[in-house]
Scaffold this active site. Structure first.
Site, PDB file in Angstrom:
ATOM      1  N   GLU A  95       0.827  -1.221   0.000  1.00 59.84           N
ATOM      2  CA  GLU A  95       0.000   0.000   0.000  1.00 59.84           C
ATOM      3  C   GLU A  95       0.855   1.262   0.000  1.00 59.84           C
ATOM      4  O   GLU A  95       0.777   2.071   0.925  1.00 59.84           O
ATOM      5  CB  GLU A  95      -0.906   0.006   1.244  1.00 59.84           C
ATOM      6  CG  GLU A  95      -1.810  -1.211   1.389  1.00 59.84           C
ATOM      7  CD  GLU A  95      -2.538  -1.253   2.746  1.00 59.84           C
ATOM      8  OE1 GLU A  95      -2.165  -0.485   3.660  1.00 59.84           O
ATOM      9  OE2 GLU A  95      -3.468  -2.053   2.875  1.00 59.84           O
ATOM     10  N   ARG A 135       3.053   7.831  -0.087  1.00 57.18           N
ATOM     11  CA  ARG A 135       4.039   8.900  -0.208  1.00 57.18           C
ATOM     12  C   ARG A 135       5.102   8.619  -1.271  1.00 57.18           C
ATOM     13  O   ARG A 135       5.479   9.490  -2.048  1.00 57.18           O
ATOM     14  CB  ARG A 135       4.739   9.060   1.155  1.00 57.18           C
ATOM     15  CG  ARG A 135       5.677  10.242   1.265  1.00 57.18           C
ATOM     16  CD  ARG A 135       6.488  10.145   2.568  1.00 57.18           C
ATOM     17  NE  ARG A 135       5.660   9.878   3.722  1.00 57.18           N
ATOM     18  CZ  ARG A 135       5.097  10.826   4.481  1.00 57.18           C
ATOM     19  NH1 ARG A 135       5.318  12.084   4.221  1.00 57.18           N
ATOM     20  NH2 ARG A 135       4.346  10.489   5.509  1.00 57.18           N
ATOM     21  N   CYS A 159      -3.163  33.565  10.936  1.00 57.18           N
ATOM     22  CA  CYS A 159      -2.958  34.131  12.266  1.00 57.18           C
ATOM     23  C   CYS A 159      -2.654  33.026  13.269  1.00 57.18           C
ATOM     24  O   CYS A 159      -3.468  32.723  14.145  1.00 57.18           O
ATOM     25  CB  CYS A 159      -4.176  34.932  12.679  1.00 57.18           C
ATOM     26  SG  CYS A 159      -4.479  36.243  11.501  1.00 57.18           S
ATOM     27  N   GLU A 160      -1.511  32.401  13.105  1.00 54.22           N
ATOM     28  CA  GLU A 160      -1.035  31.338  13.992  1.00 54.22           C
ATOM     29  C   GLU A 160       0.481  31.372  13.934  1.00 54.22           C
ATOM     30  O   GLU A 160       1.056  31.415  12.837  1.00 54.22           O
ATOM     31  CB  GLU A 160      -1.456  29.939  13.469  1.00 54.22           C
ATOM     32  CG  GLU A 160      -2.922  29.653  13.441  1.00 54.22           C
ATOM     33  CD  GLU A 160      -3.468  29.184  14.768  1.00 54.22           C
ATOM     34  OE1 GLU A 160      -2.683  28.924  15.705  1.00 54.22           O
ATOM     35  OE2 GLU A 160      -4.701  29.103  14.875  1.00 54.22           O
TER      36      GLU A 160
HETATM   37  C1  LIG Z   1      -1.378   6.040   5.206  1.00 57.72           C
HETATM   38  C2  LIG Z   1      -1.447   4.585   4.957  1.00 57.72           C
HETATM   39  C3  LIG Z   1      -0.676   4.006   3.935  1.00 57.72           C
HETATM   40  C4  LIG Z   1       0.300   4.785   3.092  1.00 57.72           C
HETATM   41  O1  LIG Z   1       1.407   5.213   3.825  1.00 57.72           O
HETATM   42  P1  LIG Z   1       2.640   5.922   3.076  1.00 57.72           P
HETATM   43  O2  LIG Z   1       3.552   6.271   4.171  1.00 57.72           O
HETATM   44  O3  LIG Z   1       2.090   7.116   2.383  1.00 57.72           O
HETATM   45  O4  LIG Z   1       3.209   4.931   2.127  1.00 57.72           O
HETATM   46  C5  LIG Z   1      -0.831   2.645   3.701  1.00 57.72           C
HETATM   47  N1  LIG Z   1      -1.687   1.894   4.436  1.00 57.72           N
HETATM   48  C6  LIG Z   1      -2.442   2.421   5.431  1.00 57.72           C
HETATM   49  C7  LIG Z   1      -3.356   1.545   6.189  1.00 57.72           C
HETATM   50  C8  LIG Z   1      -2.341   3.776   5.715  1.00 57.72           C
HETATM   51  O5  LIG Z   1      -3.080   4.292   6.711  1.00 57.72           O
END
Ligand SMILES: *Cc1c(COP(=O)(O)O)cnc(C)c1O
Length: 434
Positions: A275, A278, A346-347
């Site tokens: 998954e 980034r 404004c922070e």
């Molecule tokens: C956010 C997330 C990802 C992706 O994470 P990256 O650091 O962007 O690769 C994958 N699986 C789950 C369950 C997430 O919450």
């Protein structure tokens, strides 16, 4: 590697001059490179080419439908964490059979929607979620394919707020309860146990925490099989980091990451699910912003730009570092000054970088905040009544707006004056009916 480079003294996104684009679109805006998106997905996919693996792009990193469509064309599936993300993934052309659904708080409506869509896998994060899913599936005479997200109690992630695999984090089922829960789930008529899932954190720049968690997971698969469970898939989550600046640690190449995984997973004979978020989109985007004022404080020089923490939250939320470059290239050796680059909100936390060396900058100059393709546009808000900023895609010499900037009137249109504050005669929309 990405496709944002200087050409003839001006930063370009592929073939598109970002100064010209800024004049057309208005600042601030996000700009993504299609070639970079495709390249990253291909590198990741190729690393797992020789095994049975589903690359389920993590939609939450960047959920623009055009971005998802490009990745879908490259063969990606999707990891979604809400009904909204599920609808986006489907709208962008990702088949339901390539979608996994993660998240600690899936609502009953979201579970029902995902069942109706026929998604590939629910990553179940608690016992009450399991019970709810079982009931909803039975009411539809269906069986829900599941993996439990187990919490391996491994520390990982670039910042405390993006570590998810420690015992005290809210994610996943406790490791110690996993055998009990798998055996319960296996006996449920509405549940079809398929695999094991983990996701230990984000912006992880070394292999060791992944390896520790994956080894534990492999042992769990063996144990569960001995208990009589059928485990045919292992979902290893995302989390591979990217280099955010010239002084950053270089995270492992996807090939190294894949080789380590294949070594551990080979004896298990399972389908892998990955998954990445980034790693695919992070370096494929920049945030272009204009200097409103250069202001000399008592101790500091402030570059006040027209992007704020509502447009890019990562520095305020995670103390994240992003490189900032002038869009108009300065000659080598031009004198640098230290600036705090801040936004108009404004922070005090509305600061992109502290004491950052930049060539001399003037009012009206453009800057590019680099590596903002992941967890950038998706975290924007309208704080301080600032309209959500546009997203622009470049592809070679082509450019297109893929999210439009709303007007202030659009924003006001969403709000209503109740009848008793108005003239007393209006009809209030019923909650839930509008
Ligand atoms: C956010 C997330 C990802 C992706 O994470 P990256 O650091 O962007 O690769 C994958 N699986 C789950 C369950 C997430 O919450």
């Amino acid at each position: 590697m990405h496709h944002f480079v200087y050409k003839d003294g001006v930063l370009h996104g592929e073939e598109v001059n970002l100064e010209v684009l800024a004049a057309e679109v208005g600042t601030p805006f996000y700009c993504y490179s299609e070639a970079t998106l495709r390249r990253h997905l291909r590198i990741f996919r190729k690393a797992f080419d020789d095994v049975d693996a589903l690359i389920a792009y993590s939609i939450k990193a960047n959920s623009n439908v055009a971005v998802i469509k490009i990745l879908a064309e490259e063969g990606a599936g999707a990891d979604v964490v809400s009904g909204g993300e599920l609808k986006r993934a489907r709208a962008a052309g990702i088949p339901a059979a390539k979608i996994v659904f993660s998240g600690v708080g899936k609502t009953h409506q979201e579970l029902a929607l995902a069942l109706d869509e026929g998604i590939y896998q629910f990553n179940v994060e608690s016992e009450p979620e399991l019970d709810a899913l079982n009931e909803i599936a039975l009411s539809k005479a269906m069986r829900a394919p599941i993996a439990f997200r187990v919490n391996p109690d491994v520390k990982a992630g670039g910042h405390e707020k993006i570590s998810t695999g420690k015992r005290e984090d809210k994610f996943g089922i406790p490791w110690t309860r996993s055998r009990d829960l798998y055996s319960r789930a296996s006996s449920m008529k509405g549940i079809d146990v398929k695999g094991v899932d983990i996701h230990i954190g984000s912006q992880i720049s070394e292999l060791a925490p992944f390896e520790a968690a994956f080894k534990k997971t492999a042992e769990l698969v063996t144990t569960l099989r001995a208990d009589g469970c059928v485990i045919e898939r292992v979902d290893l989550g995302g989390g591979l980091g990217i280099p955010y600046g010239p002084n950053a640690i270089d995270p492992p190449h996807p090939d190294e990451y894949a080789n380590m995984i294949k070594r551990i997973a080979a004896p298990l004979n399972v389908q892998l699910i990955l998954e990445p978020g980034r790693m695919i989109v992070g370096n494929a985007g920049v945030l272009i912003s204009r200097v409103i004022y250069m202001k000399d404080g008592d101790e500091k020089r402030f570059l006040i730009i027209d992007a704020g923490m509502n447009d890019l939250l990562r520095p305020a939320l995670y103390d994240a570092y992003h490189d900032i470059l002038p869009v108009s290239e300065r000659t080598v050796g031009s004198a640098c000054q230290d600036y705090d680059v801040v936004g108009p909100i404004c922070e005090t936390g509305d600061r992109f970088v502290r004491t950052h060396a930049l060539p001399e900058m003037n009012n009206g100059d453009l800057v590019a905040i680099m590596s903002t393709g992941a967890y950038g546009a998706v975290q924007t808000s309208e704080y301080n009544s600032r309209p959500l900023i546009p997203e622009v895609l470049v592809s070679g010499a082509l450019r297109a707006i893929i999210r439009v900037r709303p007007t202030i009137d659009d924003m006001l249109m969403r709000e209503r004056m109740p009848s008793w504050l108005n003239d007393g005669r209006g009809v209030d929309p019923q909650p839930g009916r509008e």
